[in-house]
Scaffold this motif. Structure first.
Motif, PDB file in Angstrom:
ATOM      1  N   PHE A 183      10.183  11.653  22.871  1.00 14.30           N
ATOM      2  CA  PHE A 183      11.416  11.496  22.092  1.00 14.30           C
ATOM      3  C   PHE A 183      12.543  12.229  22.787  1.00 14.30           C
ATOM      4  O   PHE A 183      12.339  13.306  23.362  1.00 14.30           O
ATOM      5  CB  PHE A 183      11.233  12.062  20.673  1.00 14.30           C
ATOM      6  CG  PHE A 183      12.453  11.942  19.812  1.00 14.30           C
ATOM      7  CD1 PHE A 183      12.826  10.727  19.262  1.00 14.30           C
ATOM      8  CD2 PHE A 183      13.254  13.056  19.567  1.00 14.30           C
ATOM      9  CE1 PHE A 183      13.961  10.610  18.478  1.00 14.30           C
ATOM     10  CE2 PHE A 183      14.392  12.954  18.783  1.00 14.30           C
ATOM     11  CZ  PHE A 183      14.743  11.731  18.234  1.00 14.30           C
ATOM     12  N   VAL A 184      13.747  11.640  22.735  1.00 18.08           N
ATOM     13  CA  VAL A 184      14.935  12.261  23.317  1.00 18.08           C
ATOM     14  C   VAL A 184      16.045  12.228  22.276  1.00 18.08           C
ATOM     15  O   VAL A 184      16.315  11.180  21.686  1.00 18.08           O
ATOM     16  CB  VAL A 184      15.404  11.514  24.588  1.00 18.08           C
ATOM     17  CG1 VAL A 184      16.606  12.205  25.200  1.00 18.08           C
ATOM     18  CG2 VAL A 184      14.280  11.407  25.599  1.00 18.08           C
ATOM     19  N   ASP A 185      16.658  13.370  22.030  1.00 18.57           N
ATOM     20  CA  ASP A 185      17.790  13.474  21.106  1.00 18.57           C
ATOM     21  C   ASP A 185      19.039  13.726  21.937  1.00 18.57           C
ATOM     22  O   ASP A 185      19.176  14.777  22.561  1.00 18.57           O
ATOM     23  CB  ASP A 185      17.563  14.631  20.132  1.00 18.57           C
ATOM     24  CG  ASP A 185      18.702  14.801  19.133  1.00 18.57           C
ATOM     25  OD1 ASP A 185      19.360  13.791  18.799  1.00 18.57           O
ATOM     26  OD2 ASP A 185      18.932  15.945  18.685  1.00 18.57           O
ATOM     27  N   LEU A 186      19.930  12.715  21.970  1.00 18.51           N
ATOM     28  CA  LEU A 186      21.142  12.817  22.778  1.00 18.51           C
ATOM     29  C   LEU A 186      22.380  12.717  21.888  1.00 18.51           C
ATOM     30  O   LEU A 186      22.327  12.122  20.815  1.00 18.51           O
ATOM     31  CB  LEU A 186      21.171  11.702  23.832  1.00 18.51           C
ATOM     32  CG  LEU A 186      20.073  11.774  24.892  1.00 18.51           C
ATOM     33  CD1 LEU A 186      20.125  10.554  25.795  1.00 18.51           C
ATOM     34  CD2 LEU A 186      20.202  13.045  25.705  1.00 18.51           C
ATOM     35  N   PRO A 187      23.497  13.279  22.341  1.00 18.24           N
ATOM     36  CA  PRO A 187      24.738  13.249  21.560  1.00 18.24           C
ATOM     37  C   PRO A 187      25.412  11.875  21.623  1.00 18.24           C
ATOM     38  O   PRO A 187      24.975  10.983  22.350  1.00 18.24           O
ATOM     39  CB  PRO A 187      25.603  14.309  22.243  1.00 18.24           C
ATOM     40  CG  PRO A 187      25.138  14.271  23.664  1.00 18.24           C
ATOM     41  CD  PRO A 187      23.664  13.985  23.601  1.00 18.24           C
ATOM     42  N   GLU A 188      26.499  11.752  20.896  1.00 20.24           N
ATOM     43  CA  GLU A 188      27.288  10.518  20.874  1.00 20.24           C
ATOM     44  C   GLU A 188      28.315  10.524  22.006  1.00 20.24           C
ATOM     45  O   GLU A 188      28.716  11.572  22.492  1.00 20.24           O
ATOM     46  CB  GLU A 188      28.038  10.402  19.540  1.00 20.24           C
ATOM     47  CG  GLU A 188      27.133  10.314  18.314  1.00 20.24           C
ATOM     48  CD  GLU A 188      26.356   9.023  18.248  1.00 20.24           C
ATOM     49  OE1 GLU A 188      26.923   7.960  18.590  1.00 20.24           O
ATOM     50  OE2 GLU A 188      25.170   9.075  17.886  1.00 20.24           O
ATOM     51  N   HIS A 189      28.747   9.346  22.369  1.00 19.02           N
ATOM     52  CA  HIS A 189      29.850   9.144  23.311  1.00 19.02           C
ATOM     53  C   HIS A 189      31.085   9.872  22.767  1.00 19.02           C
ATOM     54  O   HIS A 189      31.320   9.886  21.569  1.00 19.02           O
ATOM     55  CB  HIS A 189      30.099   7.629  23.418  1.00 19.02           C
ATOM     56  CG  HIS A 189      31.273   7.250  24.230  1.00 19.02           C
ATOM     57  ND1 HIS A 189      32.540   7.226  23.718  1.00 19.02           N
ATOM     58  CD2 HIS A 189      31.371   6.880  25.529  1.00 19.02           C
ATOM     59  CE1 HIS A 189      33.369   6.850  24.662  1.00 19.02           C
ATOM     60  NE2 HIS A 189      32.682   6.634  25.772  1.00 19.02           N
ATOM     61  N   GLY A 190      31.852  10.509  23.630  1.00 15.79           N
ATOM     62  CA  GLY A 190      33.085  11.180  23.215  1.00 15.79           C
ATOM     63  C   GLY A 190      32.931  12.656  22.876  1.00 15.79           C
ATOM     64  O   GLY A 190      33.921  13.360  22.725  1.00 15.79           O
ATOM     65  N   VAL A 191      31.696  13.131  22.760  1.00 19.20           N
ATOM     66  CA  VAL A 191      31.449  14.537  22.442  1.00 19.20           C
ATOM     67  C   VAL A 191      31.742  15.397  23.673  1.00 19.20           C
ATOM     68  O   VAL A 191      31.456  14.999  24.803  1.00 19.20           O
ATOM     69  CB  VAL A 191      29.984  14.733  21.974  1.00 19.20           C
ATOM     70  CG1 VAL A 191      29.619  16.197  21.842  1.00 19.20           C
ATOM     71  CG2 VAL A 191      29.730  13.997  20.671  1.00 19.20           C
ATOM     72  N   ALA A 192      32.294  16.561  23.452  1.00 23.54           N
ATOM     73  CA  ALA A 192      32.546  17.505  24.548  1.00 23.54           C
ATOM     74  C   ALA A 192      31.310  18.363  24.783  1.00 23.54           C
ATOM     75  O   ALA A 192      30.632  18.756  23.834  1.00 23.54           O
ATOM     76  CB  ALA A 192      33.740  18.392  24.226  1.00 23.54           C
ATOM     77  N   VAL A 193      31.000  18.612  26.055  1.00 24.95           N
ATOM     78  CA  VAL A 193      29.917  19.519  26.424  1.00 24.95           C
ATOM     79  C   VAL A 193      30.523  20.648  27.245  1.00 24.95           C
ATOM     80  O   VAL A 193      31.571  20.488  27.861  1.00 24.95           O
ATOM     81  CB  VAL A 193      28.806  18.796  27.230  1.00 24.95           C
ATOM     82  CG1 VAL A 193      28.076  17.789  26.362  1.00 24.95           C
ATOM     83  CG2 VAL A 193      29.351  18.131  28.479  1.00 24.95           C
ATOM     84  N   ARG A 194      29.850  21.788  27.216  1.00 25.67           N
ATOM     85  CA  ARG A 194      30.320  22.906  28.028  1.00 25.67           C
ATOM     86  C   ARG A 194      29.195  23.363  28.941  1.00 25.67           C
ATOM     87  O   ARG A 194      28.017  23.222  28.611  1.00 25.67           O
ATOM     88  CB  ARG A 194      30.836  24.050  27.177  1.00 25.67           C
ATOM     89  CG  ARG A 194      29.829  24.705  26.289  1.00 25.67           C
ATOM     90  CD  ARG A 194      30.420  25.904  25.515  1.00 25.67           C
ATOM     91  NE  ARG A 194      29.471  26.388  24.547  1.00 25.67           N
ATOM     92  CZ  ARG A 194      28.365  27.068  24.823  1.00 25.67           C
ATOM     93  NH1 ARG A 194      28.059  27.345  26.056  1.00 25.67           N
ATOM     94  NH2 ARG A 194      27.551  27.469  23.867  1.00 25.67           N
TER      95      ARG A 194
END
Length: 165
Positions: free
Chosen positions: A75-86
């Motif tokens: 399983f992989v939990d990934l964020p949505e398009h447009g989210v900022a990462v640091r």
């Protein structure tokens, strides 16, 4: 796949490692002392993520070394398009038969694409960590952060030292 998993397990038991001297082509991998591959043209974080910067976009995933230690990814939990990462911050998680691990971003920026194939086929991370198993694409907000990451030789040495402990 079963042969690769056996070879990888055997290599880990023997503390062997490998490196790649070429592009992303799986045919071009050359073995040295492990069956995990490290590719030229990528930058690596000490938390075992890779980044490939091309033009205005950087592709990010976990390394072959990381997927090998995780085992079969389920399983992989990934964020949505447009989210900022640091840089250094968690952007998702990978669940395997062995453990669940956070995925950290090697650079800061805005997510411009998420690999939707991973929701249906998380095993792509195991079978193709540098190609089909990429996780996110980011528009870097601070491209100079790439300078703080390891190159292939430094990452190979880092993994060898980590395995020795």
């Amino acid at each position: 796949m079963a042969l690769r998993m056996w070879a990888s397990s055997t290599a880990n038991a023997l503390r062997l490692s490998s490196s790649s001297k070429t592009s992303l082509s799986p045919v071009a991998f050359s073995l040295f002392r492990c069956f995990s591959s490290v590719l030229d043209g990528l930058k690596y974080a000490s938390s075992h993520e890779w980044v490939k910067h091309e033009g205005s976009v950087a592709t990010i995933g976990i390394t072959d070394h990381a997927q090998d230690h995780l085992g079969e990814v389920v399983f992989v939990d990934l964020p949505e398009h447009g989210v900022a990462v640091r840089q250094g911050g968690s952007f998702g998680a990978v669940e395997s038969v062995k453990a669940t691990s956070d995925i950290n971003s090697p650079i800061s920026g805005e997510i411009v694409e998420v690999n939707s194939k991973l929701s249906e086929s998380p095993g792509l991370i195991n079978s193709s960590p540098y190609e089909e198993g990429w996780m996110i694409k980011v528009k870097p907000s601070s491209p100079s952060e790439l300078d703080s990451l390891m190159g292939p030789k430094e990452y190979t040495k880092f993994c060898e030292e980590e395995n020795a402990h």
